[in-house]
Design an enzyme around this catalytic site. Structure first.
Site, PDB file in Angstrom:
ATOM      1  N   GLU A 175     -23.414  17.930 -45.281  1.00 30.30           N
ATOM      2  CA  GLU A 175     -22.588  16.866 -46.245  1.00 30.30           C
ATOM      3  C   GLU A 175     -23.079  17.284 -47.761  1.00 30.30           C
ATOM      4  OE1 GLU A 175     -21.885  13.141 -44.831  1.00 30.30           O
ATOM      5  OE2 GLU A 175     -21.868  13.614 -42.758  1.00 30.30           O
ATOM      6  N   GLU A 228     -25.620   9.252 -37.712  1.00 31.00           N
ATOM      7  CA  GLU A 228     -26.457   8.036 -38.322  1.00 31.00           C
ATOM      8  C   GLU A 228     -26.776   6.955 -37.224  1.00 31.00           C
ATOM      9  OE1 GLU A 228     -23.805   6.643 -41.479  1.00 31.00           O
ATOM     10  OE2 GLU A 228     -24.159   8.631 -42.573  1.00 31.00           O
TER      11      GLU A 228
HETATM   12  C1  XIL Z   1     -17.011   9.660 -45.934  1.00 29.87           C
HETATM   13  C2  XIL Z   1     -15.779  10.279 -46.428  1.00 29.87           C
HETATM   14  O1  XIL Z   1     -16.149  10.958 -47.395  1.00 29.87           O
HETATM   15  C3  XIL Z   1     -14.808   9.136 -46.915  1.00 29.87           C
HETATM   16  O2  XIL Z   1     -13.585   9.751 -47.724  1.00 29.87           O
HETATM   17  C4  XIL Z   1     -14.456   8.067 -46.143  1.00 29.87           C
HETATM   18  O3  XIL Z   1     -13.909   7.038 -46.713  1.00 29.87           O
HETATM   19  C5  XIL Z   1     -15.692   7.550 -45.393  1.00 29.87           C
HETATM   20  O4  XIL Z   1     -16.442   8.558 -44.953  1.00 29.87           O
HETATM   21  N1  XIL Z   1     -21.765  10.208 -44.339  1.00 29.87           N
HETATM   22  C6  XIL Z   1     -20.990  10.741 -43.282  1.00 29.87           C
HETATM   23  C7  XIL Z   1     -19.413  11.014 -43.641  1.00 29.87           C
HETATM   24  O5  XIL Z   1     -21.223  11.311 -42.175  1.00 29.87           O
HETATM   25  O6  XIL Z   1     -18.805  11.049 -42.550  1.00 29.87           O
HETATM   26  C8  XIL Z   1     -18.949  10.195 -44.667  1.00 29.87           C
HETATM   27  O7  XIL Z   1     -17.695  10.631 -45.060  1.00 29.87           O
HETATM   28  C9  XIL Z   1     -20.064  10.266 -45.919  1.00 29.87           C
HETATM   29  C10 XIL Z   1     -21.316   9.868 -45.311  1.00 29.87           C
END
Ligand code: XIL
Length: 604
Positions: free
Chosen positions: A262, A155
């Protein structure tokens, strides 16, 4: 005078389906199919999930890749400078190795999980570069040869795509912190594949262009980069698979891998059967995009079971849906329609017997896209006040024309009719059809329905709960200006007008039903005719929930249904539908299936 065609072609996706069941073959799994195609199906996992035996069993059975959901992030591993805690991460790596799964490391640099000591640190650029290198060398170096893929930077680009995101490492080092991170990771493990990962960059848009520019530049300058992760946190209906395919293609042409890193597909409200079917269609489409291009090497869902989805997290108030079910397995680890959709896509790819029948699949993904040519508007009779309707697609509503709502249709003489004579439930000896019409003046939108029906049956169902189980006509309006919305909101109404109004003598409070119908302020008169029954109705152009402005070519979402029952005390046996998009009677929940009403200025 020759008029321009309002638009020439509308692509119609015929979609949605009824629920289905598929017996699960115990041999069949996402993982087994993926492994036949050198492909990876992954899931994000917390160490705590490993304490749940069903989770462990499901994970090992279905997935051959594992992303640490949290435990491999820098803020978790090195909360205090130089003091690393690898316990959680080690446990996940051990689990993966034990079950022959590949770890997708995530994420070395992410602004949301950068240690406080970096965030608050007061370092020179050179000091910061040294600290970044130490951290990456320690983390990647520890698992050298055991973790083949790393998200190096997560990101790093702003949502508009116009700039690099303002992050702690960027503040300390400058824009080149990204390439330095890649170089350090490469130094620590020259065999690891290094990814740039981001969200909102799946399709073709300014942000994905920015990612493309960043990684093309790296490729051109020999900065070690091997792939791009597309997070794919979507809402149902919220992506265009063709655009994602184009993006995967251009990244692949740079020689890079792509992974959907994701994936979850959320929805608002409770997960109804219809929602789960549409979600399944989306999973199928997304999996299909990945499998269609060899550059796409993994499909990773952000969790295994809906029970543990991050989208239920209290800190995610912006989604605000504690009952969201965005993943492949439900709260009890039962495979959902989305699972079978993903499995089916894989099965078809590897040449295995499909898991779903073509009908089941069509119900989820809408069969084949159908393109309908829209003819230019024509008046087949020069006396008509508006062009002929395009069957199932467009109705041209003439204005300004005033109608007296009195049950006498003589004032509709020069108004073209739409025809409704087919639908999902039509008895063999069906004798029911309907024509309809709509016009507007300065204050009202008027509707006419003329139903042919030898047995007008009404008066036996409770209007509050079962109005649609007996003879009735439904007009639907979407006045919001967005014809793609897939759920009801203010400005969308399903107005079901019961034949029972034949015996009801208050036109300003007719017996009606349907989603948001009470907001339409309907006036209606229903009368029996020699051949069936007739409805005249009107709604104000301005209500608490909408403002409709009849202007040339202004458009509303518009739909017409007919419900018929021939035996008064039995339920509906006939369902006729006008819009071609709604093959499975889903307009009551999904306004994107409506057809269109174009206003037509009769004086032009
Ligand atoms: C999220 C996890 O799912 C949560 O449990 C944690 O509290 C915060 O991070 N984009 C990403 C992930 O790249 O690392 C994130 O994961 C969700 C959004």
């Amino acid at each position: 005078m020759v008029r321009k065609t309002l638009f020439c072609i509308i692509a119609l996706m015929l979609m949605f389906g009824a629920s289905f069941t598929v017996a699960q073959d115990s041999e069949l799994s996402l993982r087994a199919l993926a492994e036949r195609d050198n492909f990876y199906v992954g899931a994000a996992v917390y160490t705590t999930h490993l304490n749940d035996p069903i989770h462990v069993e499901t994970l090992a059975r279905e997935f051959n890749m594992l992303t640490p959901e949290q435990q491999a992030k820098h803020c978790e591993l090195e909360a205090r400078q130089g003091q690393f805690d690898f316990r959680g991460f080690d446990r996940l790596v051990a689990f993966a190795e034990e079950h022959n799964m590949v770890i997708h490391g995530h994420a070395l640099v992410w602004h949301s999980c950068t240690p406080q000591w970096v965030e608050n640190g007061d370092y020179t650029r050179d000091e910061a570069i040294g600290l970044l290198r130490d951290s990456i060398m320690t983390i990647v170096g520890r698992y050298k040869g055991r973790i083949p893929i790393w998200d190096v930077v997560n990101e790093g680009i702003t949502d508009s795509g116009a700039a690099l995101r303002d992050t702690p490492w960027r503040r300390l080092i400058g824009d080149d912190y990204i390439e330095l991170a890649f170089q350090f990771a490469h130094e620590a493990d020259p065999d690891a594949l290094l990814f740039y990962n981001d969200y909102g960059t799946e399709g073709m848009n300014p942000k994905s262009d920015a990612v493309y520019d960043l990684v093309s530049d790296f490729v051109a300058r020999g900065i070690p980069i091997h792939g791009v992760g597309l997070q794919s946190h979507f809402t149902i209906g919220g992506f265009d698979a063709n655009q994602i395919a184009r993006n995967v293609e251009r990244l692949g042409e740079l020689g890079l891998q792509v992974q959907f890193t994701e994936v979850d597909i959320r929805h608002s409200g409770e997960a109804t059967d219809n929602i789960l079917q549409r979600q399944a269609g989306d999973y199928y489409r997304l999996m299909d995009v990945c499998l269609a291009n060899d550059a796409c090497t993994a499909f990773i869902t952000w969790g295994v079971t809906d029970k543990y989805t991050w989208l239920r997290g209290a800190n995610l108030g912006f989604y605000n849906n504690p009952s969201v079910q965005p993943l492949l397995f439900d709260d009890n680890y039962q495979p959902k329609p989305a699972y079978f959709a993903a499995l089916d896509s894989l099965a078809r790819k590897v040449g295995e017997t499909p898991v779903l029948s073509d009908d089941e699949l069509a119900a989820m993904i809408g069969g084949t896209a159908q393109t309908v040519e829209i003819p230019p508007p024509v008046k087949s009779n020069p006396r008509q006040e508006a062009p002929d309707a395009v069957p199932g697609v467009i109705y041209y509503a003439a204005f300004p024309i005033s109608i007296t709502v009195d049950g006498d249709a003589s004032d509709w003489e020069r108004i073209p009719r739409g025809l409704v004579d087919s639908g999902p439930t039509v008895p063999q000896d069906n004798d029911t059809t309907m024509t309809f019409a709509a016009v507007a003046d300065q204050t009202n939108l008027y509707f006419l329905a003329e139903v042919t029906d030898s047995q007008v049956a009404y008066g036996t169902h409770d209007p509050a709960t079962a109005w649609y189980q007996e003879d009735s006509v439904e007009f639907y309006l979407n006045t919001t200006g967005d014809l793609t919305i897939t759920s009801y909101q203010p400005g969308v109404a399903q107005i079901g007008i019961m034949a029972a109004n034949i015996d009801h003598d208050n036109p300003t409070s007719p017996i009606i039903g349907g989603g948001n119908s009470s907001t339409a302020q309907l006036t209606a008169i229903v009368v029996k005719t020699d051949t069936g029954y007739l409805i005249e109705a009107s709604v104000p152009l301005t209500t608490d929930v909408w403002t409709i402005e009849p202007k040339q070519a202004a458009v509303l979402g518009f739909q017409v249904h007919l419900n018929g029952s021939r035996t008064p005390d039995a339920d509906r046996d006939t369902k006729l539908i006008w819009s071609l998009l709604d093959t499975l009677d889903q307009s009551y929940s999904n306004p994107s299936l409506f057809g269109r009403l174009f206003f037509w200025n009769k004086n032009l």
